[in-house]
Design a protein around this motif. Sequence first.
Motif, PDB file in Angstrom:
ATOM      1  N   LYS A 230       0.844  -1.188   0.000  1.00 39.54           N
ATOM      2  CA  LYS A 230       0.000   0.000   0.000  1.00 39.54           C
ATOM      3  C   LYS A 230       0.878   1.235   0.000  1.00 39.54           C
ATOM      4  O   LYS A 230       1.920   1.284   0.635  1.00 39.54           O
ATOM      5  CB  LYS A 230      -0.898   0.015   1.230  1.00 39.54           C
ATOM      6  N   GLU A 231       0.427   2.241  -0.741  1.00 37.82           N
ATOM      7  CA  GLU A 231       1.198   3.459  -0.815  1.00 37.82           C
ATOM      8  C   GLU A 231       1.172   4.192   0.525  1.00 37.82           C
ATOM      9  O   GLU A 231       0.267   4.011   1.334  1.00 37.82           O
ATOM     10  CB  GLU A 231       0.629   4.356  -1.921  1.00 37.82           C
ATOM     11  N   THR A 232       2.147   5.037   0.718  1.00 46.46           N
ATOM     12  CA  THR A 232       2.291   5.743   1.986  1.00 46.46           C
ATOM     13  C   THR A 232       1.093   6.634   2.250  1.00 46.46           C
ATOM     14  O   THR A 232       0.644   7.363   1.382  1.00 46.46           O
ATOM     15  CB  THR A 232       3.566   6.608   1.951  1.00 46.46           C
ATOM     16  N   SER A 233       0.535   6.544   3.456  1.00 43.63           N
ATOM     17  CA  SER A 233      -0.593   7.387   3.842  1.00 43.63           C
ATOM     18  C   SER A 233      -0.136   8.289   4.973  1.00 43.63           C
ATOM     19  O   SER A 233       1.005   8.265   5.407  1.00 43.63           O
ATOM     20  CB  SER A 233      -1.785   6.518   4.281  1.00 43.63           C
ATOM     21  N   ASP A 234      -1.077   9.064   5.505  1.00 41.82           N
ATOM     22  CA  ASP A 234      -0.726  10.002   6.563  1.00 41.82           C
ATOM     23  C   ASP A 234      -0.451   9.300   7.892  1.00 41.82           C
ATOM     24  O   ASP A 234       0.285   9.805   8.719  1.00 41.82           O
ATOM     25  CB  ASP A 234      -1.863  11.014   6.730  1.00 41.82           C
ATOM     26  N   LEU A 235      -1.092   8.133   8.117  1.00 41.39           N
ATOM     27  CA  LEU A 235      -0.911   7.422   9.384  1.00 41.39           C
ATOM     28  C   LEU A 235      -1.048   5.926   9.121  1.00 41.39           C
ATOM     29  O   LEU A 235      -2.032   5.485   8.535  1.00 41.39           O
ATOM     30  CB  LEU A 235      -1.968   7.880  10.399  1.00 41.39           C
ATOM     31  N   SER A 236      -0.057   5.131   9.552  1.00 43.24           N
ATOM     32  CA  SER A 236      -0.080   3.684   9.340  1.00 43.24           C
ATOM     33  C   SER A 236       0.098   2.972  10.673  1.00 43.24           C
ATOM     34  O   SER A 236       0.971   3.330  11.474  1.00 43.24           O
ATOM     35  CB  SER A 236       1.044   3.258   8.372  1.00 43.24           C
ATOM     36  N   LEU A 237      -0.752   1.963  10.891  1.00 44.63           N
ATOM     37  CA  LEU A 237      -0.675   1.125  12.086  1.00 44.63           C
ATOM     38  C   LEU A 237      -0.656  -0.323  11.649  1.00 44.63           C
ATOM     39  O   LEU A 237      -1.172  -0.672  10.577  1.00 44.63           O
ATOM     40  CB  LEU A 237      -1.883   1.369  12.997  1.00 44.63           C
ATOM     41  N   ASN A 238      -0.072  -1.211  12.445  1.00 49.25           N
ATOM     42  CA  ASN A 238      -0.078  -2.632  12.108  1.00 49.25           C
ATOM     43  C   ASN A 238      -0.154  -3.462  13.395  1.00 49.25           C
ATOM     44  O   ASN A 238       0.276  -3.023  14.461  1.00 49.25           O
ATOM     45  CB  ASN A 238       1.151  -3.013  11.274  1.00 49.25           C
ATOM     46  N   ARG A 239      -0.690  -4.662  13.208  1.00 45.62           N
ATOM     47  CA  ARG A 239      -0.874  -5.578  14.361  1.00 45.62           C
ATOM     48  C   ARG A 239      -0.756  -6.998  13.839  1.00 45.62           C
ATOM     49  O   ARG A 239      -1.424  -7.385  12.877  1.00 45.62           O
ATOM     50  CB  ARG A 239      -2.259  -5.334  14.963  1.00 45.62           C
ATOM     51  N   SER A 240       0.119  -7.805  14.443  1.00 50.17           N
ATOM     52  CA  SER A 240       0.333  -9.195  14.037  1.00 50.17           C
ATOM     53  C   SER A 240      -0.642 -10.100  14.778  1.00 50.17           C
ATOM     54  O   SER A 240      -0.893  -9.912  15.983  1.00 50.17           O
ATOM     55  CB  SER A 240       1.771  -9.622  14.309  1.00 50.17           C
ATOM     56  N   LEU A 241      -1.181 -11.082  14.040  1.00 57.53           N
ATOM     57  CA  LEU A 241      -2.096 -12.053  14.650  1.00 57.53           C
ATOM     58  C   LEU A 241      -1.280 -13.211  15.230  1.00 57.53           C
ATOM     59  O   LEU A 241      -0.404 -13.758  14.554  1.00 57.53           O
ATOM     60  CB  LEU A 241      -3.081 -12.578  13.586  1.00 57.53           C
ATOM     61  N   SER A 242      -1.562 -13.535  16.442  1.00 63.78           N
ATOM     62  CA  SER A 242      -0.821 -14.616  17.104  1.00 63.78           C
ATOM     63  C   SER A 242      -1.255 -15.986  16.602  1.00 63.78           C
ATOM     64  O   SER A 242      -0.519 -16.967  16.779  1.00 63.78           O
ATOM     65  CB  SER A 242      -1.033 -14.521  18.622  1.00 63.78           C
ATOM     66  N   SER A 243      -2.417 -16.068  15.967  1.00 63.45           N
ATOM     67  CA  SER A 243      -2.963 -17.370  15.592  1.00 63.45           C
ATOM     68  C   SER A 243      -2.316 -17.967  14.347  1.00 63.45           C
ATOM     69  O   SER A 243      -2.177 -19.181  14.245  1.00 63.45           O
ATOM     70  CB  SER A 243      -4.477 -17.241  15.383  1.00 63.45           C
ATOM     71  N   ASN A 244      -1.908 -17.110  13.384  1.00 72.04           N
ATOM     72  CA  ASN A 244      -1.343 -17.671  12.150  1.00 72.04           C
ATOM     73  C   ASN A 244      -0.234 -16.817  11.534  1.00 72.04           C
ATOM     74  O   ASN A 244       0.181 -17.065  10.405  1.00 72.04           O
ATOM     75  CB  ASN A 244      -2.452 -17.870  11.115  1.00 72.04           C
ATOM     76  N   GLY A 245       0.246 -15.778  12.195  1.00 63.10           N
ATOM     77  CA  GLY A 245       1.374 -15.002  11.685  1.00 63.10           C
ATOM     78  C   GLY A 245       0.998 -13.919  10.689  1.00 63.10           C
ATOM     79  O   GLY A 245       1.885 -13.253  10.139  1.00 63.10           O
ATOM     80  N   TRP A 246      -0.292 -13.715  10.404  1.00 61.15           N
ATOM     81  CA  TRP A 246      -0.690 -12.623   9.518  1.00 61.15           C
ATOM     82  C   TRP A 246      -0.477 -11.283  10.219  1.00 61.15           C
ATOM     83  O   TRP A 246      -0.480 -11.193  11.444  1.00 61.15           O
ATOM     84  CB  TRP A 246      -2.152 -12.745   9.122  1.00 61.15           C
ATOM     85  N   THR A 247      -0.332 -10.234   9.385  1.00 64.45           N
ATOM     86  CA  THR A 247      -0.167  -8.870   9.903  1.00 64.45           C
ATOM     87  C   THR A 247      -1.240  -7.978   9.297  1.00 64.45           C
ATOM     88  O   THR A 247      -1.371  -7.904   8.066  1.00 64.45           O
ATOM     89  CB  THR A 247       1.223  -8.295   9.566  1.00 64.45           C
ATOM     90  N   ILE A 248      -2.000  -7.308  10.165  1.00 65.70           N
ATOM     91  CA  ILE A 248      -3.031  -6.372   9.709  1.00 65.70           C
ATOM     92  C   ILE A 248      -2.424  -4.971   9.648  1.00 65.70           C
ATOM     93  O   ILE A 248      -1.831  -4.502  10.626  1.00 65.70           O
ATOM     94  CB  ILE A 248      -4.236  -6.375  10.660  1.00 65.70           C
ATOM     95  N   HIS A 249      -2.585  -4.335   8.492  1.00 68.38           N
ATOM     96  CA  HIS A 249      -2.065  -2.971   8.300  1.00 68.38           C
ATOM     97  C   HIS A 249      -3.238  -2.011   8.163  1.00 68.38           C
ATOM     98  O   HIS A 249      -4.089  -2.171   7.290  1.00 68.38           O
ATOM     99  CB  HIS A 249      -1.199  -2.891   7.043  1.00 68.38           C
ATOM    100  N   TYR A 250      -3.254  -1.022   9.052  1.00 67.53           N
ATOM    101  CA  TYR A 250      -4.254   0.054   8.998  1.00 67.53           C
ATOM    102  C   TYR A 250      -3.590   1.286   8.387  1.00 67.53           C
ATOM    103  O   TYR A 250      -2.529   1.715   8.843  1.00 67.53           O
ATOM    104  CB  TYR A 250      -4.712   0.402  10.417  1.00 67.53           C
TER     105      TYR A 250
END
Length: 551
Positions: A230-250
Amino acid sequence: MIGWIKSRFNDIRFRNKLLLSHLVIALIPILLLGLLSFIQSYRIQMKELRSEAEASLEQVASIMDYKINRYNTLSEFMVLNREFSQIFTKDYDDNYYNMYLDFRDIMEPLISNIKMMDDNIEGITFYTSGELLGIRNNILPIGEFRSQAWYDGFRGRRWVVDGEKLYLVQELISNPKDSNFMVISIQHDSIFGDLDNLSEHVSVHIEDSDQHVIFQENNKRNAVNGLGKKETSDLSLNRSLSSNGWTIHYSLLNTNAYANAMGIFQITLFVIILSLIITFLLIYVISNNFTRRILRLKYKVDKVERNNLEVIIQSSSRDEFGELTNGIGKMLRRINSLISQVYHAEIAKKESEYNRLISQINPHFLYNTLSFIRWRAEKKADIETSYMVSALARFYRTTLNQGRHMTTIEAETQHIKAYLDLQLIMNDGLFDVDYDIDEELLQAEVIHFVLQPIVENAIKHGFVKPDATDYCIQITINRVNEGIKLAVTDNGAGMMPEQIVRLLTSENGGCGVRNVNDRIKLYYGQDYGLAIRSEPGHGTEVSMVIPTSTA
């Protein structure tokens, strides 16, 4: 660049300079205040959005962890079921009845129970290299499993996203000669459905452990570049899921914060515009009163520039503007006096030169002509002698012009025709004469005695080869945009550029032509005068343009 701005500023009117300078001085602090309020409001809005986004991300991650762990538990429940796992490792020795019993009593009830526990499970498929191939349509060769695009030789358990398909892949207990995998097909929206309904100011994408994008919001897919990032936005957050190693990017878009800040800025802008209008009106009234006397003085000076020297410039004020106005008035009166003196002196000088030229020409020309008439009369009597005497009389009558300095084009034409008639007889028809005269201009006024010196100069200095037979003089008088054009053209010897300069400025060899040029400028102004075009060996054209007038 600075020089250009300075030059442009200097070209602005004085009143506009006052307006502009005061507006700039008033505008800078107001704009700074508006910009500061916008930035501060934007920062507050972004801080609040970040706090909301962090809470939303934590909630989404918890929900997804819960859903994924639930399917992981179901998978482990099946794998850890000893009776179920032994079906894939048992050696049936072609005892299909026992195999049937295991499927009927163990495998199918377990699969049915699992599907009943979760409606989002679309199907369960097994891949094996053992003896179970062909028993059920959901048991397939291990080769088909390994041919999948997402298979890379992994072992254990993995979540796989293939387009809109979502799979939970689980390796089953195997013996040394067999490989067995279970693939649970799960509805895509059961895991990702809630992510498409987030705020329009939030963009979400999910990456797997290899940093490949496996999910992107449908309404924001165009925000992903060719690399899947994803292209750079004004604010980026991320959180890794402990269940399967996926990473959610806000990625928090600044649209909402920008819109709220713009609302505050619009109010500020309204105040700015209102303040500027009031400031402009006040400055306009003050500057208009301040510059009114300057404009009046400029108006009178403009009249002077347009040659209206009769303007009276005077002020009763005693300040600097009054002193400046009275000083300019005194200077104008002095200029008028000097112009009058110079003008009358120049007129007297030119008339003296003109009279001197006429007095030089008349006796000399009269002497030669009368001598020639006497010689012709002594030789033989014919009508040609009578013609010459008539032409001579016409020439001197038009030359004297009853002492007037102005004449008509018709009279000037008669004068030059009489002169050329005499010259043709005296030179045995050395040249031809061509007249191109607009008859509508015959009554227009022109300075007397302007063509004869030019024609005389052409005959004297242009026709220098006595054996030539094709010499020609053309007299042209017609109307042009600027007025009336009189031209004398010959095909004689021509002149060099330096000869042209001497002809108009020097006392030697071109007194008559220079006198004509000076008289034209004196009577009509410095914008008028003789124009000479000449080229050695190709003749000469001497022309003048005078303003249109009638007698």
